[in-house]
Motif scaffolding. Structure first.
Motif, mmCIF file in Angstrom:
data_model
loop_
_atom_site.group_PDB
_atom_site.id
_atom_site.type_symbol
_atom_site.label_atom_id
_atom_site.label_comp_id
_atom_site.label_asym_id
_atom_site.label_seq_id
_atom_site.Cartn_x
_atom_site.Cartn_y
_atom_site.Cartn_z
ATOM 1 N N HIS A 124 0.527 -0.797 0.421
ATOM 2 C CA HIS A 124 -0.275 0.443 -0.224
ATOM 3 C C HIS A 124 0.770 1.489 -0.148
ATOM 4 C CE1 HIS A 124 -3.181 -2.289 -0.095
ATOM 5 N NE2 HIS A 124 -3.495 -2.648 1.687
ATOM 6 N N GLY A 125 1.810 0.819 0.690
ATOM 7 C CA GLY A 125 3.156 2.774 1.372
ATOM 8 C C GLY A 125 3.720 2.720 -0.150
ATOM 9 N N TYR A 126 3.495 1.619 -0.939
ATOM 10 C CA TYR A 126 5.085 1.840 -2.225
ATOM 11 C C TYR A 126 3.757 2.430 -3.233
ATOM 12 C CZ TYR A 126 6.828 0.661 -6.912
ATOM 13 O OH TYR A 126 7.362 0.924 -8.145
ATOM 14 N N LEU A 127 2.104 2.210 -3.370
ATOM 15 C CA LEU A 127 1.577 2.552 -4.178
ATOM 16 C C LEU A 127 1.489 4.022 -3.803
ATOM 17 C CD1 LEU A 127 -0.843 2.229 -6.265
ATOM 18 C CD2 LEU A 127 -2.175 1.835 -4.206
ATOM 19 N N VAL A 128 1.020 4.743 -2.872
ATOM 20 C CA VAL A 128 0.935 5.660 -2.374
ATOM 21 C C VAL A 128 2.045 6.841 -2.157
ATOM 22 C CG1 VAL A 128 -0.119 7.363 -0.090
ATOM 23 C CG2 VAL A 128 -1.120 5.163 -0.539
ATOM 24 N N PHE A 129 3.208 6.304 -2.103
ATOM 25 C CA PHE A 129 3.992 7.273 -2.879
ATOM 26 C C PHE A 129 4.487 7.290 -3.588
ATOM 27 C CE2 PHE A 129 8.305 6.632 -4.035
ATOM 28 C CZ PHE A 129 9.785 7.880 -3.538
ATOM 29 N N SER A 130 4.075 5.808 -4.785
ATOM 30 C CA SER A 130 4.374 6.513 -5.992
ATOM 31 C C SER A 130 3.439 7.070 -6.962
ATOM 32 C CB SER A 130 4.353 4.945 -6.877
ATOM 33 O OG SER A 130 4.990 4.790 -6.304
ATOM 34 N N PHE A 131 2.203 7.318 -6.231
ATOM 35 C CA PHE A 131 1.497 8.701 -6.708
ATOM 36 C C PHE A 131 1.496 9.429 -6.429
ATOM 37 C CE2 PHE A 131 -2.258 10.905 -4.761
ATOM 38 C CZ PHE A 131 -3.036 11.018 -5.955
ATOM 39 N N PHE A 132 1.962 9.868 -5.219
ATOM 40 C CA PHE A 132 2.778 11.076 -4.737
ATOM 41 C C PHE A 132 3.818 12.053 -5.906
ATOM 42 C CE2 PHE A 132 1.268 10.304 -0.075
ATOM 43 C CZ PHE A 132 0.030 11.354 -0.136
ATOM 44 N N LYS A 133 4.541 10.848 -6.098
ATOM 45 C CA LYS A 133 6.247 11.123 -6.357
ATOM 46 C C LYS A 133 5.341 11.654 -7.764
ATOM 47 C CE LYS A 133 9.952 9.629 -8.408
ATOM 48 N NZ LYS A 133 10.832 7.916 -8.368
ATOM 49 N N ASN A 134 4.097 11.275 -8.441
ATOM 50 C CA ASN A 134 3.703 11.478 -9.702
ATOM 51 C C ASN A 134 2.905 12.821 -9.793
ATOM 52 O OD1 ASN A 134 3.871 9.070 -12.395
ATOM 53 N ND2 ASN A 134 3.959 8.393 -10.551
ATOM 54 N N ALA A 135 2.264 12.866 -8.140
ATOM 55 C CA ALA A 135 1.410 14.010 -8.482
ATOM 56 C C ALA A 135 1.924 15.260 -8.621
ATOM 57 C CB ALA A 135 0.529 13.495 -7.657
ATOM 58 N N SER A 136 3.747 15.440 -8.164
ATOM 59 C CA SER A 136 3.726 16.557 -7.274
ATOM 60 C C SER A 136 4.746 16.927 -8.684
ATOM 61 C CB SER A 136 5.218 16.242 -6.438
ATOM 62 O OG SER A 136 6.287 15.755 -7.288
ATOM 63 N N TRP A 137 4.927 16.473 -9.653
ATOM 64 C CA TRP A 137 4.775 16.351 -11.062
ATOM 65 C C TRP A 137 4.088 17.720 -11.899
ATOM 66 C CZ3 TRP A 137 9.914 18.161 -11.540
ATOM 67 C CH2 TRP A 137 10.450 17.291 -10.804
ATOM 68 N N MET A 138 3.006 17.239 -11.187
ATOM 69 C CA MET A 138 1.174 17.684 -12.228
ATOM 70 C C MET A 138 0.759 18.803 -11.684
ATOM 71 S SD MET A 138 0.296 13.779 -12.335
ATOM 72 C CE MET A 138 -1.269 13.778 -13.843
ATOM 73 N N LEU A 139 1.043 18.959 -10.513
ATOM 74 C CA LEU A 139 0.532 19.999 -10.190
ATOM 75 C C LEU A 139 0.977 22.110 -10.257
ATOM 76 C CD1 LEU A 139 0.892 19.440 -6.207
ATOM 77 C CD2 LEU A 139 -1.279 19.644 -8.114
ATOM 78 N N ARG A 140 -0.454 22.491 -10.757
ATOM 79 C CA ARG A 140 -0.073 24.070 -10.945
ATOM 80 C C ARG A 140 0.415 24.631 -9.982
ATOM 81 N NH1 ARG A 140 -5.374 26.543 -14.232
ATOM 82 N NH2 ARG A 140 -5.079 25.402 -16.373
ATOM 83 N N PRO A 141 0.942 26.212 -10.080
ATOM 84 C CA PRO A 141 1.148 26.799 -8.434
ATOM 85 C C PRO A 141 -0.137 26.667 -8.033
ATOM 86 C CG PRO A 141 2.201 27.178 -10.473
ATOM 87 C CD PRO A 141 0.877 26.489 -10.905
#
Length: 334
Positions: A124-141
């Motif tokens: 579960h932790g790997y899934l959430v961590f990977s999601f965060f890693k991807n999402a952090s690059w996809m955020l607007r200001p």
């Protein structure tokens, strides 16, 4: 409704989400959460809803999925299938796209044993961590990543906040998740032998994260405001301008609600903002809608008090700057 009509539609809030936000929904199950937002907004043009499953698998798993997908399509939502939360930033339809809100409700890596088993928690932790890693690059200001999650044992062992920090995301706040805030949303197991059945929610929260760089900027800005106010108060002791000291912004609630207002002032300082009057009005209107949407028990008079706090701060800042310019002028500094 066509896109041109949607552009002029009045902004609508559904709890933490605005019809003006560019929203990416991940791990959508039967797509009922996406439909709940689209129904509230009366439009889905700014919503991208995705599932790791194929279109056919979604229809097969969830009895309401086909109806939900058809309604979302009619409302203008973008529907994506085969989107893995662990690699989504590289998906051909998401590559280089940026969002105001990226949402993953109740992430789960599958039923692979007891939820308290270390190996299951690790997956579960790997899934959430990977999601965060991807999402952090996809955020607007000023964008936010939201994860709704159970908070009791053993789910508290996932260490959501720590996993986010490893992807340069900082916790903004954690608020109680209530199913009734999203009419029509049906949480689904999504895997195992009963994918279309709901799972017990129990106590759960929505964790809101922002980019650590944004958090650093906001902290610096907040500290700067208080340092400025300290200077104002010290200088005000010996001048008639400050015989009736106005209140400083002391509440984090006030700052959180109007932070984009400060951002706008900072970004436009020294520039010609042709739409200053309307932009300030828009920012304050946006803050009012956010404030009221966060808690339906709030009264408009409470927001007025926050505006009075903001006005007091603005007035004292202007007086402080006027006094500084006056002193410089007297010394020939201007």
């Amino acid at each position: 409704m066509n896109r041109s009509t949607q552009l002029f539609q009045k902004e609508i809030w559904a709890k933490h989400y605005s019809s003006n936000h560019q929203i990416l929904l991940v791990g959508e199950g039967d797509f009922s959460f996406a439909l709940s937002l689209a129904d509230s907004f009366r439009s889905g043009f700014n919503i991208v809803a995705s599932s790791i499953d194929s279109h056919d698998d979604v229809i097969q798993k969830y009895k309401s999925a086909e109806t939900n997908l058809n309604r979302l399509g009619n409302l203008g939502a973008r529907l994506l299938f085969g989107v893995d939360a662990c690699t989504m930033e590289f998906h051909r339809d998401l590559y280089l796209r940026k969002f105001d809100r990226i949402v993953f409700n109740f992430p789960h890596a599958g039923f692979l044993g007891k939820e308290s088993d270390d190996g299951v928690i690790l997956r579960h932790g790997y899934l959430v961590f990977s999601f965060f890693k991807n999402a952090s690059w996809m955020l607007r200001p000023n964008g936010e990543v939201h994860v709704s999650h159970k908070t009791k044992f053993p789910f508290d062992r996932w260490n959501i906040v720590e996993l986010a920090s490893q992807s340069c995301l900082t916790l903004l706040e954690c608020v109680e998740f209530k199913l009734e805030d999203y009419p029509g949303y049906n949480n689904k197991r999504g895997a195992g032998l009963r994918p279309d059945e709901p799972f017990p929610l129990g106590k759960c929260c929505t964790f809101k994260f922002i980019s650590s760089s944004t958090a650093t900027m906001l902290t610096a800005l907040y500290d700067g405001i208080h340092q400025e106010l300290q200077a104002i108060l010290l200088q005000g002791a010996n001048t008639s301008l400050f015989t009736d000291p106005a209140r400083a912004i002391k509440s984090t609630k006030c700052f959180r609600i109007v932070v984009e207002y400060f951002d706008h002032a900072r970004l436009t300082y020294g520039k010609n903002d042709c739409y200053l009057s309307s932009s300030v009005t828009d920012h304050l209107r946006f803050k009012f809608q956010r404030y009221m949407a966060e808690d339906h028990r709030r009264q408009s008079i409470d927001f007025v008090k926050l505006l009075e706090e903001l006005q007091s701060f603005s007035k004292r800042t202007i007086e402080f700057l006027q006094k500084r310019f006056w002193e410089l002028d007297l010394r020939g500094g201007l």
